[in-house]
Every structure is written in structure tokens, then in C-alpha cells.
Design a protein around this motif. Structure first.
Motif, PDB file in Angstrom:
ATOM      1  N   VAL A  11      33.357  31.921  -1.776  1.00  0.00           N
ATOM      2  CA  VAL A  11      32.028  31.450  -2.164  1.00  0.00           C
ATOM      3  C   VAL A  11      31.868  29.990  -1.772  1.00  0.00           C
ATOM      4  O   VAL A  11      30.848  29.590  -1.202  1.00  0.00           O
ATOM      5  CB  VAL A  11      31.809  31.628  -3.685  1.00  0.00           C
ATOM      6  CG1 VAL A  11      30.542  30.922  -4.126  1.00  0.00           C
ATOM      7  CG2 VAL A  11      31.744  33.087  -4.056  1.00  0.00           C
ATOM      8  N   SER A  52      20.346  29.222   4.704  1.00  0.00           N
ATOM      9  CA  SER A  52      20.522  29.812   3.384  1.00  0.00           C
ATOM     10  C   SER A  52      20.971  31.255   3.561  1.00  0.00           C
ATOM     11  O   SER A  52      20.310  32.041   4.221  1.00  0.00           O
ATOM     12  CB  SER A  52      19.200  29.739   2.622  1.00  0.00           C
ATOM     13  OG  SER A  52      19.312  30.439   1.427  1.00  0.00           O
ATOM     14  N   VAL A  53      22.122  31.583   2.984  1.00  0.00           N
ATOM     15  CA  VAL A  53      22.693  32.910   3.152  1.00  0.00           C
ATOM     16  C   VAL A  53      22.333  33.771   1.945  1.00  0.00           C
ATOM     17  O   VAL A  53      22.486  33.347   0.809  1.00  0.00           O
ATOM     18  CB  VAL A  53      24.226  32.830   3.300  1.00  0.00           C
ATOM     19  CG1 VAL A  53      24.822  34.212   3.442  1.00  0.00           C
ATOM     20  CG2 VAL A  53      24.604  31.962   4.479  1.00  0.00           C
ATOM     21  N   GLU A  69      22.484  36.637  -0.872  1.00  0.00           N
ATOM     22  CA  GLU A  69      23.584  37.050  -1.741  1.00  0.00           C
ATOM     23  C   GLU A  69      24.345  38.250  -1.163  1.00  0.00           C
ATOM     24  O   GLU A  69      25.568  38.259  -1.109  1.00  0.00           O
ATOM     25  CB  GLU A  69      22.998  37.415  -3.103  1.00  0.00           C
ATOM     26  CG  GLU A  69      24.010  37.693  -4.184  1.00  0.00           C
ATOM     27  CD  GLU A  69      24.784  36.449  -4.587  1.00  0.00           C
ATOM     28  OE1 GLU A  69      24.170  35.383  -4.729  1.00  0.00           O
ATOM     29  OE2 GLU A  69      25.992  36.561  -4.739  1.00  0.00           O
ATOM     30  N   ALA A  80      26.288  37.325   1.986  1.00  0.00           N
ATOM     31  CA  ALA A  80      27.360  36.370   1.699  1.00  0.00           C
ATOM     32  C   ALA A  80      28.611  37.091   1.223  1.00  0.00           C
ATOM     33  O   ALA A  80      29.728  36.661   1.481  1.00  0.00           O
ATOM     34  CB  ALA A  80      26.900  35.365   0.649  1.00  0.00           C
ATOM     35  N   GLN A  81      28.429  38.205   0.525  1.00  0.00           N
ATOM     36  CA  GLN A  81      29.590  38.889  -0.031  1.00  0.00           C
ATOM     37  C   GLN A  81      30.301  39.776   0.977  1.00  0.00           C
ATOM     38  O   GLN A  81      31.389  40.267   0.712  1.00  0.00           O
ATOM     39  CB  GLN A  81      29.173  39.702  -1.255  1.00  0.00           C
ATOM     40  CG  GLN A  81      29.006  38.787  -2.449  1.00  0.00           C
ATOM     41  CD  GLN A  81      28.523  39.495  -3.683  1.00  0.00           C
ATOM     42  OE1 GLN A  81      28.102  40.638  -3.628  1.00  0.00           O
ATOM     43  NE2 GLN A  81      28.582  38.806  -4.810  1.00  0.00           N
TER      44      GLN A  81
END
Lengths: 135, 88
Positions: free
Chosen positions: A91, A104-105, A107, A110-111
Motif C-alpha cells: 500500500v 490516482s490509483v 482501490e 491498487a490491490q
């Protein structure tokens, strides 16, 4: 000759999946060198894997974030987990990358990032999308 | 742990909360930001280490508490946070 050189231009850039056509131009390699300096058409940037600079930059940030020594090898296929990162570190890495590249990634995406290459590909996509929006 | 195991819902929630804290910390003054990040990071890492991963009731309590604290931190009037070390 002129038309040959013109079509060689499209393949002068290192593309991962090398087109079979480029083999037939191997005799013209000397001529092709001159064309590498030409601006690459935008449409080729989309199908290419992540740019070398992006991967390098990502590697630097990952190294800094995980406080790795210079003797640790970080390359495109390195998994964050193999470098000793837990999910919280991941993270932090993604947040650091967001800031470094001004993006801006989401959610969900990003995972799914597990390797340096994943991150670089996603960044290139997002930067390209941001450029397209602003122009 | 050669391949990355699929994260459970509760793990995703915890990571999303951590992301939220780091995002909010960006909006604060640089010095406060560093302090918030170190406090938040210590809290998450400490709980990740000490809390039994099957203790769902407690983890869900921590998530609720964290969400509430994040809401407070989001308030632009809040500039920083402080912690109190309780001796055990």
C-alpha cells in the motif's frame, strides 16, 4: 527504397513482440539507425509494454520505500513480496508511486499490483489516460 | 508464501483504511504528515503483529474505530494527531 525505409520506421522501436516483418529488414539495419531518432507515432506507445524509464523509476521508489541496500537487485519482474514487502508495504509503495507520477490509483486496481512490472504498466496507462484527457 | 494468497474481505478493508489514512495525511502540513504517517503505520503494524487473525470481532471493532478516527482526521480543521503511550 524510400517506401521500404518508411515501413521500417514502424518497427525501429524495440517492441516486445517482434513482428516477423522486421526480420526481412535486417539487411537495412544501418539505414534504420537514422530513423530511431524520429518521433514515434503515438499509436505505438499504447501497445508497448511499460516504458524503460517508468520501470526504472518504479524500481527506485520501491527500493527507497523498502529501505533496500544497493546490492539488492530490483527489476521488472521482481515481486514486492519476494523483496520482503508485506501488504501494508505494498500500500505504501503504491501511495508513493501515485505521488511521484501525479496519478490516482483506484482501490480495485491498487490491490492487484504484485510486481514492479504490474505497477509500471498501470502507471503508463494512467499517465496516458491523463494526457489524453488534458489535450 | 511463494504466490500471493488471495486477500480476504476483512484484509481488503484494513488495507483500504490504511490507504485512506495515508491519503488524508497528504492533505496536512508536511511535518504533521510525517508524524501522522508514523503513528498510523505503527498502529497498523502493531495490530497486524499482535492481533490473532481469527479474532474477527476485535478486528471489526478496530476497523470501525479506525473509520471513525479517519472521519475526524478528514476534517480540515484537524491539523494533526497525538498519541499517548500507556505503560503496560
Amino acid at each position: 527504397m524510400a517506401s521500404l525505409a518508411g515501413s521500417a520506421l514502424s518497427f525501429a522501436r524495440p517492441v516486445k513482440a517482434i513482428n516477423i516483418k522486421s526480420v526481412s529488414f535486417s539487411g537495412l539495419r544501418k539505414d534504420n539507425v537514422a530513423f530511431r531518432l524520429q518521433p514515434v507515432p503515438q499509436r505505438f506507445a499504447v501497445c508497448c509494454p511499460a516504458k524503460k524509464e517508468t520501470v526504472d523509476q518504479v524500481c527506485d521508489i520501491v527500493k527507497k520505500q523498502l529501505a533496500l541496500g544497493d546490492n539488492t537487485e530490483v527489476c521488472g519482474s521482481s515481486k514486492f513480496q519476494d523483496l520482503g514487502a508485506d501488504s501494508l508495504d505494498t500500500v505504501e509503495i503504491v501511495m508513493g508511486l501515485e505521488e511521484a507520477f501525479g496519478i490516482s490509483v483506484e482501490e480495485s486496481s491498487a490491490q492487484s499490483i504484485a510486481t514492479v512490472e504490474d505497477a509500471a504498466n498501470l502507471i503508463d496507462d494512467l499517465v496516458a489516460a491523463a494526457d489524453a484527457k488534458s489535450s | 508464501m511463494a504466490s500471493r494468497p488471495k486477500l480476504s474481505g476483512i484484509q481488503k478493508q484494513a488495507l483500504a483504511l490504511y490507504r485512506g489514512f495515508l491519503r488524508t495525511a497528504r492533505l496536512k502540513a508536511p511535518e504533521e504528515r510525517r508524524r501522522i504517517e508514523s503513528v498510523v503505520s505503527a498502529e497498523f503494524r502493531g495490530n497486524a503483529r499482535d492481533v490473532d487473525r481469527r479474532n474477527f470481532v476485535y478486528i471489526e471493532y478496530l476497523l470501525r474505530r479506525g473509520k471513525r478516527q479517519l472521519e475526524q482526521l478528514r476534517n480540515p480543521d484537524v491539523t494533526g494527531l497525538a498519541t499517548l503511550e500507556a505503560k503496560k
